[in-house]
Motif scaffolding. Structure first.
Motif, PDB file in Angstrom:
ATOM      1  N   THR A  34      23.613  77.161   6.558  1.00 22.70           N
ATOM      2  CA  THR A  34      25.009  76.484   6.750  1.00 22.70           C
ATOM      3  C   THR A  34      24.326  74.883   7.063  1.00 22.70           C
ATOM      4  OG1 THR A  34      26.276  78.163   7.390  1.00 22.70           O
ATOM      5  CG2 THR A  34      27.134  75.855   7.855  1.00 22.70           C
ATOM      6  N   ILE A  35      24.959  73.805   6.300  1.00 19.66           N
ATOM      7  CA  ILE A  35      24.725  72.529   6.887  1.00 19.66           C
ATOM      8  C   ILE A  35      25.958  72.001   6.941  1.00 19.66           C
ATOM      9  CG2 ILE A  35      23.558  70.527   5.706  1.00 19.66           C
ATOM     10  CD1 ILE A  35      21.662  71.978   4.391  1.00 19.66           C
ATOM     11  N   ASN A  36      25.914  71.051   7.923  1.00 12.65           N
ATOM     12  CA  ASN A  36      27.323  70.422   8.265  1.00 12.65           C
ATOM     13  C   ASN A  36      26.646  68.967   8.256  1.00 12.65           C
ATOM     14  OD1 ASN A  36      29.154  72.583   8.761  1.00 12.65           O
ATOM     15  ND2 ASN A  36      28.097  73.017  10.813  1.00 12.65           N
ATOM     16  N   LEU A  37      27.550  68.252   7.151  1.00  9.89           N
ATOM     17  CA  LEU A  37      27.112  66.786   6.943  1.00  9.89           C
ATOM     18  C   LEU A  37      28.429  65.935   7.825  1.00  9.89           C
ATOM     19  CD1 LEU A  37      25.007  65.023   5.677  1.00  9.89           C
ATOM     20  CD2 LEU A  37      26.429  64.864   3.585  1.00  9.89           C
ATOM     21  N   SER A  38      28.061  65.300   8.770  1.00 10.99           N
ATOM     22  CA  SER A  38      29.269  64.768   9.511  1.00 10.99           C
ATOM     23  C   SER A  38      28.840  63.245   9.950  1.00 10.99           C
ATOM     24  CB  SER A  38      29.524  65.616  10.821  1.00 10.99           C
ATOM     25  OG  SER A  38      28.374  65.675  11.622  1.00 10.99           O
ATOM     26  N   GLY A  39      29.740  62.679  10.572  1.00  9.87           N
ATOM     27  CA  GLY A  39      29.537  61.183  11.090  1.00  9.87           C
ATOM     28  C   GLY A  39      29.405  60.412   9.857  1.00  9.87           C
ATOM     29  N   ALA A  40      28.383  59.387   9.612  1.00  8.23           N
ATOM     30  CA  ALA A  40      28.347  58.516   8.364  1.00  8.23           C
ATOM     31  C   ALA A  40      27.012  58.890   7.774  1.00  8.23           C
ATOM     32  CB  ALA A  40      28.349  57.101   8.912  1.00  8.23           C
ATOM     33  N   ILE A  91      30.788  68.978   3.944  1.00  6.02           N
ATOM     34  CA  ILE A  91      30.904  67.518   3.966  1.00  6.02           C
ATOM     35  C   ILE A  91      31.949  66.976   4.436  1.00  6.02           C
ATOM     36  CG2 ILE A  91      30.591  65.520   2.538  1.00  6.02           C
ATOM     37  CD1 ILE A  91      29.467  67.099   0.400  1.00  6.02           C
ATOM     38  N   ASP A  92      31.580  66.359   5.840  1.00  4.55           N
ATOM     39  CA  ASP A  92      32.951  65.743   6.693  1.00  4.55           C
ATOM     40  C   ASP A  92      32.461  64.519   6.915  1.00  4.55           C
ATOM     41  OD1 ASP A  92      34.686  68.279   7.437  1.00  4.55           O
ATOM     42  OD2 ASP A  92      32.614  69.042   7.980  1.00  4.55           O
ATOM     43  N   SER A  93      31.388  63.930   6.267  1.00  7.00           N
ATOM     44  CA  SER A  93      30.794  62.682   6.422  1.00  7.00           C
ATOM     45  C   SER A  93      31.681  61.474   6.034  1.00  7.00           C
ATOM     46  CB  SER A  93      29.473  62.484   5.485  1.00  7.00           C
ATOM     47  OG  SER A  93      29.063  61.136   5.940  1.00  7.00           O
ATOM     48  N   THR A  94      31.879  60.415   6.821  1.00  9.45           N
ATOM     49  CA  THR A  94      32.780  59.366   6.454  1.00  9.45           C
ATOM     50  C   THR A  94      31.925  58.446   5.365  1.00  9.45           C
ATOM     51  OG1 THR A  94      31.968  58.229   8.564  1.00  9.45           O
ATOM     52  CG2 THR A  94      33.937  59.498   8.646  1.00  9.45           C
ATOM     53  N   ALA A  95      30.782  58.556   5.191  1.00 13.95           N
ATOM     54  CA  ALA A  95      30.040  57.826   4.406  1.00 13.95           C
ATOM     55  C   ALA A  95      30.457  57.910   3.093  1.00 13.95           C
ATOM     56  CB  ALA A  95      28.552  58.270   4.303  1.00 13.95           C
ATOM     57  N   VAL A 134      34.003  70.042   0.266  1.00 18.03           N
ATOM     58  CA  VAL A 134      34.283  68.522   0.422  1.00 18.03           C
ATOM     59  C   VAL A 134      35.522  68.292   1.282  1.00 18.03           C
ATOM     60  CG1 VAL A 134      34.615  66.572  -0.942  1.00 18.03           C
ATOM     61  CG2 VAL A 134      33.165  68.138  -1.784  1.00 18.03           C
ATOM     62  N   ASN A 135      35.467  67.993   2.493  1.00 14.58           N
ATOM     63  CA  ASN A 135      36.452  67.671   3.448  1.00 14.58           C
ATOM     64  C   ASN A 135      36.958  66.316   3.675  1.00 14.58           C
ATOM     65  OD1 ASN A 135      36.622  70.404   3.909  1.00 14.58           O
ATOM     66  ND2 ASN A 135      34.726  70.550   5.197  1.00 14.58           N
TER      67      ASN A 135
END
Length: 469
Positions: free
Chosen positions: A6-12, A34-38, A61-62
């Protein structure tokens, strides 16, 4: 790079992939959140966008994002776009497996870098939108795609090709661009086209229970309606088939011909339905209205019902009625168009089949009344094999006016539609058969007789002496 966990892509944060380098692989069993704001969660060469993402697992894709890469999803893969979010595929290439597009969310095919985005055997869940729109000319191919609740939106610059097999979407909206291909697109809920065009050798089908509106547009492929379809300012060059309800609300040109097997086509006053090819073939259902059909009409087994009780339907072409065809007219007086229905044919008429007449209102046909149910500038050949008529109407006789050369089919009244007169009866007396204890002058016996207007029976009482036994 391969993900099996599991990979969580967060922040920017984002994942950068080298041009022409190794792909990012989300393997079966792997999950990428994908929770990134980028704005770009996957980036590569901004010109070629040739980084590659391969998915055989699950990608969620969140947050709204774009992918500056080529995206390939295997049949085991799942791409899930959360409600209200979007995913812009800048170089989407091959998407199989499952795509879930949440309520209010969008999967956007927005660019094309040499290869069409391809959805083959894909199951698209959710009620969101798959959108093919963009100035860069995005192209998406659909082959046997099932999206029973989602919408396909084709907009300016976009091309959606429906290839072999049948692709199903709940809704189709075309505001620009092109819908093309040789496959069948089945639309189960709503179809709206306000711009763009449809082309190709395939078929667009509006399913039973669905509604559609085509306004001021071009349809260059076959179109089949099983639902309710409103047409205005529309050109249809493929074969137009109706088994549902068609409402002509503006000029329509079905240059490829029209076949109706069931249902209803209504052409109101002031509107025109143009038909080319084999013309309008009525193999079933009803054609009605006060408007105009421009082209030949072959009523092989349908019902032609001029007017809207009453009115005049005009055909600029020939009218042919087969053995199973019906001409249905309403009669409420002796003035064509305002008191009874009329079919006006600017061409020749070939008759067989049935004439059905129905009285309406308080009108009662009188001897000498007549009705020109069919008027033709050419000749009238044949006659109706069967006539269903109110009492008092003579079966029709085709006659040609020597003054104008026009054919007229006239129905005349030969007897009034009145109840038969009551036969008068003779006076008679019923006399008592027993001796009464009453004085003779007080014995009353009923007498039935005719008094006043002939045929009206009244009862009176008259004194008579009793009869002796």
């Amino acid at each position: 790079m391969t993900n099996t966990g599991t990979i969580n892509l967060s922040g920017a944060s984002s994942i950068r992939l080298p041009s022409g380098g190794p792909a990012f692989t989300n393997a079966a069993g792997g999950t990428l959140n994908i929770d990134s704001t980028a704005g770009w969660s996957f980036v590569s060469n901004p010109t070629t966008q040739d980084g590659v993402v391969d998915n055989a697992g699950t990608i969620n894709v969140n947050s709204g994002t774009s992918w500056e890469v080529a995206f390939n999803q295997a049949g085991t893969g799942s791409l899930n776009i959360a409600a209200g979010k979007f995913l812009s595929l800048q170089n989407g290439q091959s998407v199989a497996g499952t795509v879930n597009v949440g309520t209010g969310s969008t999967l956007w095919v927005s660019e094309r870098h040499g290869v069409n985005a391809s959805f083959s055997g894909t199951t698209i869940g959710g009620s969101g939108t798959v959108q093919v729109v963009g100035g860069a000319g995005p192209v998406a191919d659909f082959t046997n795609v099932s999206a029973p609740s989602a919408k396909l939106l084709v907009g300016s610059g976009g091309t959606a090709n429906v290839l072999a097999g049948t692709t199903t979407f709940a809704a189709l909206e075309i505001t620009g661009g092109t819908l093309s291909g040789a496959g069948t697109l089945n639309v189960t809920a709503s179809l709206n086209q306000s711009g763009g065009s449809q082309s190709g050798a395939g078929i667009t089908v509006l399913a039973s229970g669905a509604t559609g509106t085509l306004g001021g547009v071009s349809v260059g492929r076959n179109l089949t309606n099983l639902g309710t379809l409103d047409l205005s300012g529309t050109s249809i060059s493929g074969l137009f088939t109706n088994d549902g309800t068609v409402n002509v609300t503006g000029a329509v040109n079905a240059s490829g011909g029209m076949q109706q097997n069931a249902g209803l086509t209504t052409v109101p006053a002031g509107q025109t339905l143009g038909v080319g090819g084999s013309g309008l073939v009525l193999a079933g259902g009803t054609l009605m209205g006060n408007g105009m059909i421009s082209g030949n009409v072959n009523n092989s087994a349908g019902i032609v019902a001029p007017g809207a009780s009453p009115g005049i339907l005009t055909i600029n072409g020939d009218y042919t009625q087969g053995a199973s065809g019906v001409l249905a007219v309403d009669v409420g007086g002796t003035v064509a168009g305002t008191e009874y229905d009329q079919l006006v044919v600017n061409g020749n008429v070939f008759l067989d089949g049935n004439l059905s007449t129905t009285l309406f209102g308080s009108y009662t046909p009188l001897p000498g009344d007549s009705y020109t149910f069919v008027s033709a500038t050419g000749t009238i050949t044949g006659s109706f094999a069967n006539v269903s008529q109110p009492v008092g109407l003579l079966p029709p006789v085709a006659a040609v006016s020597p003054l104008t050369g026009a054919g007229e089919l006239i129905v005349s009244v030969v007897s009034p539609s009145l109840p038969p007169a009551i036969e008068p009866t003779y006076n008679y007396t019923v006399v008592a058969t027993e001796i009464s204890s009453e004085p003779v002058e007080n014995i009353l016996v009923p007498v039935l007789g005719v008094e006043g207007t002939a045929g009206t029976e009244e009862s009176s009482l008259e004194k008579k002496p009793p009869a002796c036994s």
